[in-house]
Design a protein around this motif. Sequence first.
Motif, mmCIF file in Angstrom:
data_model
loop_
_atom_site.group_PDB
_atom_site.id
_atom_site.type_symbol
_atom_site.label_atom_id
_atom_site.label_comp_id
_atom_site.label_asym_id
_atom_site.label_seq_id
_atom_site.Cartn_x
_atom_site.Cartn_y
_atom_site.Cartn_z
ATOM 1 N N GLU A 65 -7.568 -2.386 -1.758
ATOM 2 C CA GLU A 65 -8.840 -2.766 -1.138
ATOM 3 C C GLU A 65 -9.007 -2.069 0.216
ATOM 4 O OE1 GLU A 65 -11.374 -6.787 0.098
ATOM 5 O OE2 GLU A 65 -9.413 -6.942 -0.874
ATOM 6 N N GLY A 66 -10.169 -1.465 0.413
ATOM 7 C CA GLY A 66 -10.478 -0.834 1.690
ATOM 8 C C GLY A 66 -9.843 0.525 1.893
ATOM 9 N N MET A 67 -9.192 1.079 0.884
ATOM 10 C CA MET A 67 -8.557 2.394 1.053
ATOM 11 C C MET A 67 -9.621 3.465 1.261
ATOM 12 S SD MET A 67 -5.788 4.344 -1.382
ATOM 13 C CE MET A 67 -5.012 5.872 -0.848
ATOM 14 N N LYS A 68 -9.456 4.247 2.285
ATOM 15 C CA LYS A 68 -10.410 5.318 2.583
ATOM 16 C C LYS A 68 -10.185 6.492 1.638
ATOM 17 C CE LYS A 68 -11.196 4.597 7.578
ATOM 18 N NZ LYS A 68 -10.503 3.305 7.729
ATOM 19 N N THR A 69 -11.274 7.181 1.306
ATOM 20 C CA THR A 69 -11.124 8.444 0.590
ATOM 21 C C THR A 69 -10.428 9.447 1.512
ATOM 22 O OG1 THR A 69 -13.258 9.280 1.353
ATOM 23 C CG2 THR A 69 -13.246 8.033 -0.714
ATOM 24 N N ALA A 70 -9.941 10.527 0.937
ATOM 25 C CA ALA A 70 -9.223 11.516 1.749
ATOM 26 C C ALA A 70 -10.104 12.060 2.862
ATOM 27 C CB ALA A 70 -8.719 12.650 0.858
ATOM 28 N N TRP A 71 -11.382 12.340 2.554
ATOM 29 C CA TRP A 71 -12.264 12.917 3.578
ATOM 30 C C TRP A 71 -12.634 11.880 4.647
ATOM 31 C CZ3 TRP A 71 -13.401 12.641 -1.628
ATOM 32 C CH2 TRP A 71 -14.390 11.735 -2.025
#
Length: 355
Positions: free
Chosen positions: A139-145
Amino acid sequence: MIVLAFVAHAQQRFSGKVVDVIDGKTVVVQVYTGKTLTVVLQYIEIPEPEQELRAVVKDHLEKLILGQTVEVRPKGVSDEKTVGQIVFSGIDISQQMIRDGAAWHAILLSGGQEAGQQADYRTSEAQAKAEKRGVWSIEGMKTAWEFRAAKEEARKAAERAEWDAYREESRETQPSGPVRRQSAAEAPPLDMGFWANVSAADRMAEAEGLYSGETPEVNVGYITTSGNMLDLTGRGGRQTVESRTIYGYRPSGTEAGTNILVIGFLSESDDWQFEQSNSLVFSADRQQIAIGRPLRLYRQNGGKVQELLFFPVTRATLLKISAAKKLEFSLGKYSGRIDAGYQKLIKKLLDTTES
């Protein structure tokens, strides 16, 4: 469980064996001649090294294709790598990684993707997200960019805070011993933050190697060359400095002021190098051009000493410097050379700011 994602698109191709997996989107393929090629999977992003699941997605890619013979359908080729589609047993591995939640569909790179394929990738991503697979399980993991952007913003904020603290300190205190600040007769309205802000500036799309931005603290806009590392030798031994040439101006809508051109040098060493001796003289095709003495700023940074020298120069002087076939200079007790690449940047700066 792997949900298979099959290919419906034909492209140019070559075959080879996957002999190494570098990360979750980069593999080494050995072709029939024995030559190896580095291949980057098209249109995907994987977690950054500091993010969760980085190792997991690499392991997943290894399970899919390491040791297997695959087809590579290039989208772009350079000396270092090939970017494209990898197909194994009819499966598009980029789409498979997305479907398994081991990668994100790289929306910032997909502008050139064929519409039908782009729709397939988006569908696979929506399914992985709905099933909370891989990167979608956190949950809430940011995309690489998004992660890279947040990291860069944090770096900029830390840098601004560091230089702001220095500016405040330099206004309130003086170092012990000899005064270590020397001003030109008409010093430009610049400070240490002006130099630091360049790293947060926007690259000018029309002139690669130049940057532009503003320094609100002193209400100055600027266009500057990128940093150029110069190796100097002299009585003090060897010294490396970073040099930039800068055009400063008052932004529109503010009080008008005189535009300025400046050559700057930033050094870091164990001891003061330019406290007593810091005049600048160029030798342009054996013609001596004396620039004079600078506005000098300084600070101690941990166990190191940083000194920043700003030399106001004229456009005519910079034209001579940029056009010289052989360009040498002396800076205090040191001497060195400026290469053709930096000269081209100076000329580009003059052309860009020519009124």
